[in-house]
Design a protein around this motif. Structure first.
Motif, PDB file in Angstrom:
ATOM      1  N   ARG A 194       0.711  -1.100  -0.079  1.00 53.06           N
ATOM      2  CA  ARG A 194      -0.034  -0.151  -0.104  1.00 53.06           C
ATOM      3  C   ARG A 194       0.955   1.315  -0.088  1.00 53.06           C
ATOM      4  O   ARG A 194       0.204   2.419   0.280  1.00 53.06           O
ATOM      5  CB  ARG A 194      -0.916  -0.069   1.163  1.00 53.06           C
ATOM      6  N   MET A 195       1.973   1.322  -0.112  1.00 51.47           N
ATOM      7  CA  MET A 195       2.963   2.488  -0.318  1.00 51.47           C
ATOM      8  C   MET A 195       2.952   2.844  -1.813  1.00 51.47           C
ATOM      9  O   MET A 195       2.812   2.082  -2.591  1.00 51.47           O
ATOM     10  CB  MET A 195       4.389   2.093   0.002  1.00 51.47           C
ATOM     11  N   PHE A 196       2.813   4.206  -1.663  1.00 49.13           N
ATOM     12  CA  PHE A 196       2.872   4.828  -3.156  1.00 49.13           C
ATOM     13  C   PHE A 196       3.841   5.881  -3.271  1.00 49.13           C
ATOM     14  O   PHE A 196       4.108   6.588  -2.175  1.00 49.13           O
ATOM     15  CB  PHE A 196       1.424   4.991  -3.657  1.00 49.13           C
ATOM     16  N   VAL A 197       4.130   6.222  -4.454  1.00 50.19           N
ATOM     17  CA  VAL A 197       4.718   7.655  -4.784  1.00 50.19           C
ATOM     18  C   VAL A 197       3.760   7.976  -5.959  1.00 50.19           C
ATOM     19  O   VAL A 197       3.014   7.414  -6.888  1.00 50.19           O
ATOM     20  CB  VAL A 197       6.176   7.620  -5.376  1.00 50.19           C
ATOM     21  N   GLU A 198       3.584   9.479  -5.779  1.00 51.61           N
ATOM     22  CA  GLU A 198       2.557  10.206  -6.545  1.00 51.61           C
ATOM     23  C   GLU A 198       3.287  11.525  -7.230  1.00 51.61           C
ATOM     24  O   GLU A 198       3.595  12.431  -6.437  1.00 51.61           O
ATOM     25  CB  GLU A 198       1.560  10.632  -5.854  1.00 51.61           C
ATOM     26  N   VAL A 199       3.755  11.401  -8.540  1.00 50.65           N
ATOM     27  CA  VAL A 199       4.487  12.643  -9.039  1.00 50.65           C
ATOM     28  C   VAL A 199       3.427  13.474  -9.509  1.00 50.65           C
ATOM     29  O   VAL A 199       2.229  13.103  -9.970  1.00 50.65           O
ATOM     30  CB  VAL A 199       5.247  11.898 -10.261  1.00 50.65           C
ATOM     31  N   GLU A 200       3.612  14.695  -9.275  1.00 49.99           N
ATOM     32  CA  GLU A 200       2.650  15.667  -9.411  1.00 49.99           C
ATOM     33  C   GLU A 200       2.166  15.902 -10.921  1.00 49.99           C
ATOM     34  O   GLU A 200       3.038  15.421 -12.019  1.00 49.99           O
ATOM     35  CB  GLU A 200       3.422  16.988  -9.115  1.00 49.99           C
ATOM     36  N   GLY A 201       0.819  15.515 -11.058  1.00 54.19           N
ATOM     37  CA  GLY A 201       0.208  15.354 -12.370  1.00 54.19           C
ATOM     38  C   GLY A 201       0.025  14.178 -13.004  1.00 54.19           C
ATOM     39  O   GLY A 201      -0.403  14.131 -14.327  1.00 54.19           O
TER      40      GLY A 201
END
Length: 196
Positions: free
Chosen positions: A117-124
């Motif tokens: 459930r770990m994530f990274v979210e790059v802007e856009g």
């Protein structure tokens, strides 16, 4: 330590050369490791690996175990080299940290599946969830492990956005550990260097 993009037996230092390097540069490696450490909430820490951190780990194991034979060196490379980012991803050692042993036992039972459930979210861009523990299964029906190895894969567009300065959020949407944080600019600059 010579960074070459690929760790081979020939690209590692001899035990003697490493001993000298270690005395002169250990503080630089520790500072690099600290820069690439991202706490998430009070109890999870992601240590984003790099060629430098993995080379250092291999050299440390060779030094501690006094390994100088070809077969032993190759075994250490095989164990640690897969943790090095390959240009399209970030790889991290994920530590779940509870100092109190009873609390840790209780929380590891509540956090089964947290690594997925770990994530990274790059802007856009949409979230990218971790691919966890490719080496072996690190949990059972009763608890998760306190250490996981995670990989975040990026599309070419995400890589370009990170390199162009987009902000990046690190998070977890596990029911029992909802948390997120923006990756600090200086850390993000170091991580952007992993993307090609």
């Amino acid at each position: 330590m010579q960074l070459t993009g690929k760790i081979t037996r020939d690209s590692l230092m001899t035990l003697e050369a490493y001993s000298k390097y270690r005395k002169e540069r250990k503080s630089e490696v520790i500072a690099h490791r600290k820069l690439r450490s991202v706490p998430l909430g009070d109890h999870i820490n992601l240590q984003f690996e790099s060629e430098l951190t993995i080379r250092y780990q291999i050299q440390e194991m060779l030094r501690i175990e006094k390994i100088f034979e070809e077969e032993g060196i190759e075994q250490e490379i095989e164990a640690y080299a897969p943790l090095m980012p390959d240009g399209s991803n970030w790889k991290a050692t994920m530590l779940i940290e509870y100092p109190d042993v009873n609390e840790r036992k209780r929380e590891l039972a509540r956090l089964i599946g947290v690594e997925d459930r770990m994530f990274v979210e790059v802007e856009g861009h949409p979230r990218v969830y971790a691919i966890a523990d490719e080496d072996l299964d690190r949990e059972n029906d009763e608890k998760t492990s306190a250490v996981h190895f995670v990989r975040f894969e990026f599309t070419p567009e995400m890589k370009a956005a990170v390199k162009a300065g987009a902000s990046v959020k690190l998070g977890c949407d596990h029911t029992n550990y909802p948390a997120h944080t923006m990756i600090a600019p200086e850390t993000l600059a170091s991580l952007a260097g992993d993307l090609r």
